[in-house]
Design an enzyme around this catalytic site. Structure first.
Site, PDB file in Angstrom:
ATOM      1  N   GLU A  48       1.943   9.368  -9.977  1.00  0.00           N
ATOM      2  CA  GLU A  48       1.070   9.348 -11.009  1.00  0.00           C
ATOM      3  C   GLU A  48       2.122   7.326 -10.758  1.00  0.00           C
ATOM      4  OE1 GLU A  48       0.674   9.422 -15.375  1.00  0.00           O
ATOM      5  OE2 GLU A  48       2.187  10.152 -14.886  1.00  0.00           O
ATOM      6  N   LYS A 104      -7.724   8.734 -16.621  1.00  0.00           N
ATOM      7  CA  LYS A 104      -6.805   9.834 -17.195  1.00  0.00           C
ATOM      8  C   LYS A 104      -7.270  10.056 -18.729  1.00  0.00           C
ATOM      9  CE  LYS A 104      -2.142  10.981 -18.540  1.00  0.00           C
ATOM     10  NZ  LYS A 104      -0.866  10.373 -18.227  1.00  0.00           N
ATOM     11  N   CYS A 145      -0.469  14.508 -15.166  1.00  0.00           N
ATOM     12  CA  CYS A 145       0.559  14.565 -15.922  1.00  0.00           C
ATOM     13  C   CYS A 145      -0.203  14.971 -16.788  1.00  0.00           C
ATOM     14  CB  CYS A 145       0.738  13.119 -15.986  1.00  0.00           C
ATOM     15  SG  CYS A 145       2.913  12.771 -15.922  1.00  0.00           S
TER      16      CYS A 145
END
Length: 263
Positions: A45, A111, A145
């Site tokens: 990430e 995200k 994540c």
């Protein structure tokens, strides 16, 4: 469906705010994965700069050049590359994963879930769409994540036809067992492959444990990283996935009329 995909996770210590340094590390790791026969490689990430929050608007300006540079390497090696980078659009900064297939950006994913504990929501804007995309390395779903803690996202990716879920991450100590347990659970409950690339080393006050994982649909770990820079590679056999789905047919036995359809 192709018979298999050779997948790699590229784990390295991200130098905070140092794009040139991180780009050199990424390029070396991509070439190493290519030498190992990888068709797909997942990077961590925010791999170009890490969470250098206050400089993100500036650092994000370099992302198009970074994407172009690794795009050329993707074309040269014939690989699919997935990793997240800061993306600037107007005043907004997104944590965006780019899917690059043999030199072409074939999909992007912003995200969805921002980790408020680490103040992500103060500096970043959340995305609002999911991504499953057909590539030369298989049909890929993408999460980033903290998304790992939201199983409904992974079920949607599975229902949308993902064969492999790629997950770039910066997941720090001391939550190693959360990382391992959640990744195995997401693979098992959705009966698909997962390639999760974490960073390692120390950034500012955070210590990252690495432990990148390549996992098959039964939850078995095919390859696992330690706490140092490494390139992990494993073979994802689609026949195994299909056989397991026939043995335990979770998709046929679902009861969405009881607990609700996913939108």
């Amino acid at each position: 469906m192709q018979a298999c995909t050779i997948a790699s996770c590229l784990q390295f210590n991200i130098a905070l705010g140092e794009i040139k340094t991180n780009l050199k590390k990424a390029e070396a790791a991509i070439r190493q994965a290519a030498d190992q026969g990888a068709q797909l490689a997942v990077l961590p990430e925010m791999w170009s700069c890490g969470y250098d929050y206050r400089r993100l608007p500036e650092l994000a300006l370099a992302t198009p050049e970074v994407v172009d540079r690794i795009g050329r390497l993707s074309r040269e090696t014939g690989m699919v590359l997935v990793g997240s980078l800061p993306e600037r659009q107007g005043d907004a900064i997104y944590n965006t994963a780019y899917v690059i297939d043999r030199g072409e950006v074939v999909g992007t994913y912003r995200k969805l879930h921002l980790f408020s504990t680490m103040r992500e929501d103060r500096f970043l804007t959340a995305g609002d769409t999911t991504l499953v995309v057909q590539t030369s390395a298989g049909r890929l779903g993408v999460a980033i994540c903290y998304d790992l803690r939201f199983p409904e996202l992974f079920r949607k990716l599975a229902l949308d036809g993902a064969e492999i879920i790629c997950l770039p991450a910066e997941w720090p100590k001391p939550r190693q067992e959360h990382w391992r347990t959640l990744l195995r659970a997401r693979a098992m409950e959705n009966q698909l492959f997962i390639a999760a690339a974490n960073c390692c080393g120390i950034q500012d006050r955070l210590d990252f444990f690495g432990m990148s994982l390549l996992i098959e649909p039964r939850g078995d770990i095919l390859a696992e990283g330690g706490e140092n820079d490494t390139v992990l590679t494993a073979r994802f056999d689609y026949a195994l996935m299909e056989d397991y789905r026939q043995q335990i047919n979770c998709y046929r036995d679902r009861r969405p009329e009881i607990y609700g359809h996913l939108p």
